[in-house]
Write an enzyme that holds these catalytic residues in place. Sequence first.
Site, short mmCIF file in Angstrom:
data_model
loop_
_atom_site.label_atom_id
_atom_site.label_comp_id
_atom_site.label_asym_id
_atom_site.label_seq_id
_atom_site.Cartn_x
_atom_site.Cartn_y
_atom_site.Cartn_z
N HIS A 129 0.84 -1.21 0.00
CA HIS A 129 0.00 0.00 0.00
C HIS A 129 0.87 1.25 0.00
O HIS A 129 1.90 1.32 0.68
CB HIS A 129 -0.92 -0.02 1.23
CG HIS A 129 -2.04 0.94 1.13
ND1 HIS A 129 -1.91 2.26 1.49
CD2 HIS A 129 -3.31 0.79 0.70
CE1 HIS A 129 -3.06 2.87 1.29
NE2 HIS A 129 -3.93 2.00 0.80
N GLU A 131 0.43 4.24 1.25
CA GLU A 131 0.60 4.91 2.54
C GLU A 131 1.68 4.21 3.37
O GLU A 131 2.54 4.85 3.98
CB GLU A 131 -0.73 4.91 3.31
CG GLU A 131 -0.60 5.56 4.67
CD GLU A 131 -1.80 5.28 5.58
OE1 GLU A 131 -2.95 5.27 5.08
OE2 GLU A 131 -1.59 5.08 6.77
N ASN A 227 -9.22 0.34 2.92
CA ASN A 227 -10.26 0.44 3.96
C ASN A 227 -11.55 -0.24 3.52
O ASN A 227 -12.30 -0.77 4.34
CB ASN A 227 -10.47 1.90 4.38
CG ASN A 227 -11.15 2.72 3.32
OD1 ASN A 227 -12.37 2.73 3.25
ND2 ASN A 227 -10.39 3.38 2.47
#
Length: 285
Positions: A129, A131, A227
Amino acid sequence: MKITLSQFAGFCDGVRRAFEIVQNIDSEKIKKPVFVLGSLVHNQDVVNKIEEKGIAKIDMQTFLDSKAGEIGTLIITAHGAGPKIYEIAKVKGIEIIDTTCPRVIKVQRLAQVYFNRGYTIILVGDRDHKEVKSIFEWGGEKALLVSNQEELRNLDLSGLEKVVVLTQTTQSKDFVKEVVEFLKAKYPNAESLDTICLATDQRQDEIKNLARDNDGVVVIGSPDSANSNRLFEIATSVNPKTIFIERAEDLTDEWFSGLEKVAVTAGASTPDWIIEGVLARIEKL
Ligand code: SF4
């Protein structure tokens, strides 16, 4: 059939902020050409809307290989970027529009501070990911990444004195709790900082209740959205009658057969117009 829409469905503050910053770019005043590093939001409709403004997506390699003048302005997405991106952009004379979510910046800075204090950082997050990569880079590229149970069991911290746990903002609260309990049992000196975003926290709490109180759950999101996947996992663990869709067209009559109460939720990167389309289709079905 009763339909309950999650009160937290759709864009979180960070994604809404990034989208609005880009929507409000004045193309007359900006250094061109303009590119966004990866997808601004993990949603193809939003990516298409941004492309309509003449802002194309580029990947990391294209950015690294670019010659001076080939990129005028680079947009950093809400997921953030590592320090090298800013340094390289400066050297190449590229302007930056930074939409990194303030809550992601907080974790990046914590990683930097704890790395400089000599801590070993345990970063709980999805390996690929964006992030997570950005936090990893701010942490001196030395963090130990824990993405799953197996990696947790294989962690060897022997000999390390200062250890701190940081988490991707959209991680599962339950998994992070497990990581912290496991580490503290083995290494009582391990420290942990709760860096899960409140928006994630609220969504995860709510989805458990919605999944328990309804016959079925519809989760709207992109397969790339961390998410959204998390919401699906949590809902499925409570109520196996859970479906993950990207848009209204993915729904079928059969799936709703026999259901009296259905909950609808959406990941933080799902725009309102897609949620409205799904609700309209369910009502029609
Ligand atoms: S989920 Fe939280 S941390 Fe991530 S972009 Fe949204 S507000 Fe920011």
